[in-house]
Design a protein around this motif. Structure first.
Motif, PDB file in Angstrom:
ATOM      1  N   ASP A   1       0.954  -1.393  -0.168  1.00 53.99           N
ATOM      2  CA  ASP A   1       0.120  -0.020  -0.055  1.00 53.99           C
ATOM      3  C   ASP A   1       0.687   1.433   0.045  1.00 53.99           C
ATOM      4  O   ASP A   1       0.827   2.304  -0.739  1.00 53.99           O
ATOM      5  CB  ASP A   1      -1.333   0.329   1.568  1.00 53.99           C
ATOM      6  N   ASP A   2       2.085   0.973   1.219  1.00 56.98           N
ATOM      7  CA  ASP A   2       2.659   2.174   0.993  1.00 56.98           C
ATOM      8  C   ASP A   2       3.867   2.655  -0.024  1.00 56.98           C
ATOM      9  O   ASP A   2       3.875   3.408  -1.009  1.00 56.98           O
ATOM     10  CB  ASP A   2       3.271   2.739   2.334  1.00 56.98           C
ATOM     11  N   LEU A   3       3.803   1.147  -0.989  1.00 59.27           N
ATOM     12  CA  LEU A   3       5.334   1.534  -1.781  1.00 59.27           C
ATOM     13  C   LEU A   3       4.017   2.110  -3.111  1.00 59.27           C
ATOM     14  O   LEU A   3       4.794   2.360  -4.400  1.00 59.27           O
ATOM     15  CB  LEU A   3       5.370  -0.061  -2.406  1.00 59.27           C
ATOM     16  N   GLU A   4       3.085   1.779  -3.238  1.00 56.34           N
ATOM     17  CA  GLU A   4       2.751   2.155  -4.333  1.00 56.34           C
ATOM     18  C   GLU A   4       1.987   3.341  -4.239  1.00 56.34           C
ATOM     19  O   GLU A   4       2.605   4.364  -5.683  1.00 56.34           O
ATOM     20  CB  GLU A   4       0.955   1.409  -4.255  1.00 56.34           C
ATOM     21  N   VAL A   5       1.959   4.142  -3.216  1.00 56.37           N
ATOM     22  CA  VAL A   5       1.958   6.094  -2.748  1.00 56.37           C
ATOM     23  C   VAL A   5       3.817   6.074  -3.196  1.00 56.37           C
ATOM     24  O   VAL A   5       3.670   7.531  -3.278  1.00 56.37           O
ATOM     25  CB  VAL A   5       1.167   6.363  -1.063  1.00 56.37           C
ATOM     26  N   ASP A   6       4.775   5.886  -2.950  1.00 61.02           N
ATOM     27  CA  ASP A   6       6.532   6.690  -3.003  1.00 61.02           C
ATOM     28  C   ASP A   6       6.613   5.927  -2.763  1.00 61.02           C
ATOM     29  O   ASP A   6       7.587   5.073  -2.610  1.00 61.02           O
ATOM     30  CB  ASP A   6       6.242   6.512  -1.078  1.00 61.02           C
TER      31      ASP A   6
ATOM     32  N   SER B   1      14.253   5.865  -1.789  1.00 61.22           N
ATOM     33  CA  SER B   1      14.316   6.681   0.022  1.00 61.22           C
ATOM     34  C   SER B   1      13.203   6.044   0.417  1.00 61.22           C
ATOM     35  O   SER B   1      14.007   5.422   1.632  1.00 61.22           O
ATOM     36  CB  SER B   1      14.575   8.343  -0.617  1.00 61.22           C
ATOM     37  N   PHE B   2      12.023   5.157   0.016  1.00 57.36           N
ATOM     38  CA  PHE B   2      11.173   4.106   1.195  1.00 57.36           C
ATOM     39  C   PHE B   2      11.871   3.579   1.460  1.00 57.36           C
ATOM     40  O   PHE B   2      11.427   2.969   1.970  1.00 57.36           O
ATOM     41  CB  PHE B   2       9.843   4.800   0.300  1.00 57.36           C
ATOM     42  N   TRP B   3      12.196   2.436   0.020  1.00 58.29           N
ATOM     43  CA  TRP B   3      12.633   0.911   0.101  1.00 58.29           C
ATOM     44  C   TRP B   3      13.828   0.918   0.899  1.00 58.29           C
ATOM     45  O   TRP B   3      13.852  -0.052   1.648  1.00 58.29           O
ATOM     46  CB  TRP B   3      13.425   0.613  -2.084  1.00 58.29           C
TER      47      TRP B   3
ATOM     48  N   LYS C   1       9.156   4.914 -15.043  1.00 56.27           N
ATOM     49  CA  LYS C   1      10.202   3.988 -14.466  1.00 56.27           C
ATOM     50  C   LYS C   1      10.457   4.197 -12.799  1.00 56.27           C
ATOM     51  O   LYS C   1      11.966   4.306 -12.525  1.00 56.27           O
ATOM     52  CB  LYS C   1      10.954   5.590 -14.388  1.00 56.27           C
ATOM     53  N   THR C   2       9.739   3.825 -12.433  1.00 58.82           N
ATOM     54  CA  THR C   2       9.138   3.279 -11.016  1.00 58.82           C
ATOM     55  C   THR C   2      10.233   2.364 -10.682  1.00 58.82           C
ATOM     56  O   THR C   2       9.858   1.615 -11.573  1.00 58.82           O
ATOM     57  CB  THR C   2       8.031   3.792  -9.887  1.00 58.82           C
ATOM     58  N   PRO C   3      10.717   2.052  -9.933  1.00 62.17           N
ATOM     59  CA  PRO C   3      12.284   1.231  -9.867  1.00 62.17           C
ATOM     60  C   PRO C   3      11.564  -0.297  -9.027  1.00 62.17           C
ATOM     61  O   PRO C   3      12.345  -1.039  -8.947  1.00 62.17           O
ATOM     62  CB  PRO C   3      13.608   1.236  -9.087  1.00 62.17           C
TER      63      PRO C   3
ATOM     64  N   SER D   1       0.650  -8.554  -2.606  1.00 59.94           N
ATOM     65  CA  SER D   1       0.548  -7.370  -3.161  1.00 59.94           C
ATOM     66  C   SER D   1      -0.618  -6.599  -2.085  1.00 59.94           C
ATOM     67  O   SER D   1      -0.904  -7.146  -1.526  1.00 59.94           O
ATOM     68  CB  SER D   1       0.111  -7.322  -4.572  1.00 59.94           C
ATOM     69  N   ALA D   2      -0.519  -4.667  -2.713  1.00 60.00           N
ATOM     70  CA  ALA D   2      -1.856  -4.589  -1.744  1.00 60.00           C
ATOM     71  C   ALA D   2      -3.566  -4.820  -1.861  1.00 60.00           C
ATOM     72  O   ALA D   2      -4.261  -4.471  -0.944  1.00 60.00           O
ATOM     73  CB  ALA D   2      -1.659  -2.997  -2.830  1.00 60.00           C
ATOM     74  N   ALA D   3      -3.299  -5.925  -2.626  1.00 56.02           N
ATOM     75  CA  ALA D   3      -4.342  -6.166  -3.379  1.00 56.02           C
ATOM     76  C   ALA D   3      -4.971  -7.299  -2.488  1.00 56.02           C
ATOM     77  O   ALA D   3      -5.822  -8.062  -2.680  1.00 56.02           O
ATOM     78  CB  ALA D   3      -5.122  -6.831  -4.589  1.00 56.02           C
ATOM     79  N   GLY D   4      -3.793  -7.817  -1.700  1.00 54.43           N
ATOM     80  CA  GLY D   4      -3.941  -9.126  -1.049  1.00 54.43           C
ATOM     81  C   GLY D   4      -3.299 -10.555  -1.788  1.00 54.43           C
ATOM     82  O   GLY D   4      -2.263  -9.671  -2.604  1.00 54.43           O
TER      83      GLY D   4
END
Length: 210
Positions: A15-20, A24-26, A70-72, A94-97
């Motif tokens: 959920d959080d990764l989809e937003v950011d 740096s988040f990783w 280009k999201t890594p 995933s965020a969808a379960g």
């Protein structure tokens, strides 16, 4: 490690990764990925390996060389057990379960031609229809990329023309956020559904491998 389900933290991580979706988040959350996502996936596939074979647990990094996006990082963790080229069983969180599947995710050239020959043949084609019908009755979705027109060499009025248009063919089931995805019960669910998918996987593997 014994499989005890995917923690809620695994779904929250995506959920959080989809937003950011940034390095740096990783870097700040890579321990969560390792402990709450990858480790349970390895434990799940290890528990299934004796019956189905060793799984490839996919890397979390996207190949962005030729992609507009280009999201890594991938926004899901998948694992695949192969029975033939591009053919086998799949599980993903995933965020969808959680969702699972089985079949051929990509076929081209001789492999696709062999699958289509099997679909066109009355005996093996009707067997495939029965397999897919049984899966649908059991709650699976039949999926896969399809041509918009008839493949070359096959009549538009062929009784299995819808199947002949497939370039990939999969049986899929989503468990979503069901409470059991967070418990050891998920192992039995995946095992049972992969067994139900075995006739489809075997049918495709026999065509591809001759």
């Amino acid at each position: 490690m014994e499989f005890t389900g995917f923690p809620v933290a695994a779904l929250d991580f995506y959920d959080d990764l989809e937003v950011d979706n940034t390095k740096s988040f990783w870097e700040a959350h890579k321990a969560v990925y390792a402990d709450q996502v990858r480790a349970p996936m390895v434990a799940l596939t290890d528990a299934l390996a004796q019956e189905f074979g060793e799984a490839k647990v996919f890397r979390p990094y996207r190949d962005v060389r030729f992609a507009k996006d280009k999201t890594p990082y991938k926004t899901h963790q998948g694992a695949f057990v192969g029975a033939a080229p591009s053919t086998g069983w799949y599980v993903e969180v995933s965020a969808a379960g959680v969702r699972i599947g089985g079949g051929t995710y990509h076929a081209a050239g001789p492999e696709l031609a062999a699958i289509r020959e099997g679909i066109a043949d009355d005996r093996t084609g009707k067997l495939l229809e029965r397999i897919l019908r049984d899966l649908e009755r059991g709650g699976f979705d039949i999926a896969g990329d399809q041509l918009k027109t008839s493949p070359r060499g096959y009549a538009k009025d062929h009784p299995r023309i819808a199947l002949l248009r497939h370039k990939s063919l999969l049986g899929m089931r989503s468990y979503g956020f069901e409470p059991y995805v967070h418990t050891a019960e998920l192992l039995d669910r995946v095992r049972q559904d992969w067994r139900r998918l075995r006739p489809l996987v075997n049918w495709l593997a026999e065509r591809i491998e001759g």
